[in-house]
Design a protein around this motif. Sequence first.
Motif, PDB file in Angstrom:
ATOM      1  N   ALA A 197       0.853  -1.187   0.000  1.00  0.00           N
ATOM      2  CA  ALA A 197       0.000   0.000   0.000  1.00  0.00           C
ATOM      3  C   ALA A 197       0.889   1.237   0.000  1.00  0.00           C
ATOM      4  N   ALA A 198       0.436   2.274  -0.696  1.00  0.00           N
ATOM      5  CA  ALA A 198       1.178   3.531  -0.731  1.00  0.00           C
ATOM      6  C   ALA A 198       0.189   4.686  -0.664  1.00  0.00           C
ATOM      7  N   GLN A 199       0.626   5.779  -0.033  1.00  0.00           N
ATOM      8  CA  GLN A 199      -0.122   7.030  -0.022  1.00  0.00           C
ATOM      9  C   GLN A 199       0.711   8.060  -0.764  1.00  0.00           C
ATOM     10  N   PHE A 200       0.039   8.957  -1.503  1.00  0.00           N
ATOM     11  CA  PHE A 200       0.768   9.935  -2.300  1.00  0.00           C
ATOM     12  C   PHE A 200      -0.122  11.107  -2.650  1.00  0.00           C
ATOM     13  N   LYS A 201       0.520  12.150  -3.175  1.00  0.00           N
ATOM     14  CA  LYS A 201      -0.172  13.336  -3.697  1.00  0.00           C
ATOM     15  C   LYS A 201       0.613  13.854  -4.892  1.00  0.00           C
ATOM     16  N   PHE A 202      -0.082  14.636  -5.712  1.00  0.00           N
ATOM     17  CA  PHE A 202       0.567  15.379  -6.779  1.00  0.00           C
ATOM     18  C   PHE A 202       0.819  16.783  -6.261  1.00  0.00           C
ATOM     19  N   ILE A 203       1.952  17.339  -6.630  1.00  0.00           N
ATOM     20  CA  ILE A 203       2.280  18.707  -6.238  1.00  0.00           C
ATOM     21  C   ILE A 203       2.752  19.469  -7.472  1.00  0.00           C
ATOM     22  N   LYS A 204       2.657  20.783  -7.397  1.00  0.00           N
ATOM     23  CA  LYS A 204       3.197  21.655  -8.436  1.00  0.00           C
ATOM     24  C   LYS A 204       4.361  22.410  -7.831  1.00  0.00           C
ATOM     25  N   LYS A 205       5.487  22.384  -8.554  1.00  0.00           N
ATOM     26  CA  LYS A 205       6.673  23.101  -8.099  1.00  0.00           C
ATOM     27  C   LYS A 205       7.072  24.096  -9.182  1.00  0.00           C
ATOM     28  N   PRO A 206       7.437  25.299  -8.765  1.00  0.00           N
ATOM     29  CA  PRO A 206       7.855  26.313  -9.730  1.00  0.00           C
ATOM     30  C   PRO A 206       9.276  26.069 -10.202  1.00  0.00           C
ATOM     31  N   GLY A 207       9.611  26.674 -11.338  1.00  0.00           N
ATOM     32  CA  GLY A 207      10.960  26.566 -11.864  1.00  0.00           C
ATOM     33  C   GLY A 207      11.958  27.374 -11.059  1.00  0.00           C
ATOM     34  N   ASP A 208      11.489  28.439 -10.401  1.00  0.00           N
ATOM     35  CA  ASP A 208      12.407  29.236  -9.586  1.00  0.00           C
ATOM     36  C   ASP A 208      12.316  28.791  -8.131  1.00  0.00           C
ATOM     37  N   SER A 209      13.396  28.904  -7.415  1.00  0.00           N
ATOM     38  CA  SER A 209      13.448  28.399  -6.043  1.00  0.00           C
ATOM     39  C   SER A 209      12.750  29.313  -5.036  1.00  0.00           C
ATOM     40  N   GLY A 210      12.350  30.508  -5.453  1.00  0.00           N
ATOM     41  CA  GLY A 210      11.741  31.443  -4.521  1.00  0.00           C
ATOM     42  C   GLY A 210      10.249  31.251  -4.296  1.00  0.00           C
ATOM     43  N   ALA A 211       9.558  30.540  -5.187  1.00  0.00           N
ATOM     44  CA  ALA A 211       8.115  30.355  -5.046  1.00  0.00           C
ATOM     45  C   ALA A 211       7.814  29.082  -4.263  1.00  0.00           C
ATOM     46  N   GLY A 264      -5.343  19.511  -2.929  1.00  0.00           N
ATOM     47  CA  GLY A 264      -6.166  19.455  -1.730  1.00  0.00           C
ATOM     48  C   GLY A 264      -6.718  18.067  -1.465  1.00  0.00           C
ATOM     49  N   GLY A 265      -7.415  17.961  -0.353  1.00  0.00           N
ATOM     50  CA  GLY A 265      -8.081  16.707  -0.014  1.00  0.00           C
ATOM     51  C   GLY A 265      -7.173  15.708   0.658  1.00  0.00           C
ATOM     52  N   SER A 266      -7.726  14.543   0.868  1.00  0.00           N
ATOM     53  CA  SER A 266      -7.003  13.454   1.521  1.00  0.00           C
ATOM     54  C   SER A 266      -5.900  12.921   0.621  1.00  0.00           C
ATOM     55  N   ASN A 267      -4.965  12.219   1.234  1.00  0.00           N
ATOM     56  CA  ASN A 267      -3.930  11.550   0.456  1.00  0.00           C
ATOM     57  C   ASN A 267      -4.570  10.539  -0.477  1.00  0.00           C
ATOM     58  N   ARG A 268      -3.987  10.403  -1.655  1.00  0.00           N
ATOM     59  CA  ARG A 268      -4.405   9.350  -2.572  1.00  0.00           C
ATOM     60  C   ARG A 268      -3.768   8.047  -2.101  1.00  0.00           C
ATOM     61  N   THR A 269      -4.392   6.914  -2.411  1.00  0.00           N
ATOM     62  CA  THR A 269      -3.866   5.618  -1.994  1.00  0.00           C
ATOM     63  C   THR A 269      -3.945   4.619  -3.144  1.00  0.00           C
ATOM     64  N   LEU A 270      -3.058   3.660  -3.099  1.00  0.00           N
ATOM     65  CA  LEU A 270      -3.125   2.526  -4.021  1.00  0.00           C
ATOM     66  C   LEU A 270      -2.408   1.359  -3.394  1.00  0.00           C
ATOM     67  N   THR A 271      -2.746   0.159  -3.866  1.00  0.00           N
ATOM     68  CA  THR A 271      -2.014  -1.050  -3.524  1.00  0.00           C
ATOM     69  C   THR A 271      -1.454  -1.596  -4.818  1.00  0.00           C
ATOM     70  N   THR A 272      -0.156  -1.830  -4.841  1.00  0.00           N
ATOM     71  CA  THR A 272       0.481  -2.302  -6.066  1.00  0.00           C
ATOM     72  C   THR A 272       0.042  -3.737  -6.365  1.00  0.00           C
ATOM     73  N   PRO A 273       0.048  -4.105  -7.650  1.00  0.00           N
ATOM     74  CA  PRO A 273      -0.316  -5.484  -7.991  1.00  0.00           C
ATOM     75  C   PRO A 273       0.779  -6.457  -7.562  1.00  0.00           C
ATOM     76  N   ALA A 274       0.450  -7.728  -7.507  1.00  0.00           N
ATOM     77  CA  ALA A 274       1.418  -8.760  -7.131  1.00  0.00           C
ATOM     78  C   ALA A 274       2.477  -8.954  -8.213  1.00  0.00           C
ATOM     79  N   THR A 275       2.097  -8.736  -9.465  1.00  0.00           N
ATOM     80  CA  THR A 275       3.026  -8.874 -10.582  1.00  0.00           C
ATOM     81  C   THR A 275       2.626  -7.892 -11.674  1.00  0.00           C
ATOM     82  N   GLY A 276       3.531  -7.670 -12.607  1.00  0.00           N
ATOM     83  CA  GLY A 276       3.207  -6.885 -13.791  1.00  0.00           C
ATOM     84  C   GLY A 276       3.289  -5.393 -13.581  1.00  0.00           C
ATOM     85  N   SER A 277       2.279  -4.690 -14.097  1.00  0.00           N
ATOM     86  CA  SER A 277       2.271  -3.233 -14.038  1.00  0.00           C
ATOM     87  C   SER A 277       0.834  -2.733 -13.925  1.00  0.00           C
ATOM     88  N   THR A 278       0.703  -1.454 -13.584  1.00  0.00           N
ATOM     89  CA  THR A 278      -0.612  -0.842 -13.483  1.00  0.00           C
ATOM     90  C   THR A 278      -0.477   0.649 -13.743  1.00  0.00           C
TER      91      THR A 278
END
Length: 120
Positions: free
Chosen positions: A78-92, A98-112
């Motif tokens: 199981a994993a929890q994650f979020k998407f974020i936006k980062k600016p090209g300049d280090s000052g921003a 928003g909202g709760s963390n996203r979650t997923l459980t990876t498959p036993a084999t292969g890809s998803t």
Amino acid sequence: MGIYRAGATGTGGTGGAAVQVTFQVSASTYFGQGVYLVGDRAELGAWNTASALAMTPSGCSGSTCTWKTTVSLPPSVAAQFKFIKKPGDSGASVTWEGGSNRTLTTPATGSTTYNGGNWQ
């Protein structure tokens, strides 16, 4: 690709070859801003925005693109994650989705694919 063994690193999983998880989200950005993936596992940056995984834009229409990245993760964890936006300049600041963390459980084999929908 490495082999993950249950308990070998304290990360969980059921053993076996890593699985490939493609994360994607449609998001609007401004010039110089990027979309990143960050989460609770070391492979996802361990919630450290400086270690977040850069996503690649494609299929853009104006300022909105589909952003994607593929990550090798242990099988059956199981994993929890979020998407974020980062600016090209280090000052921003980083913009967290928003909202709760996203979650997923990876498959036993292969890809998803995890489709994160639209984030404007």
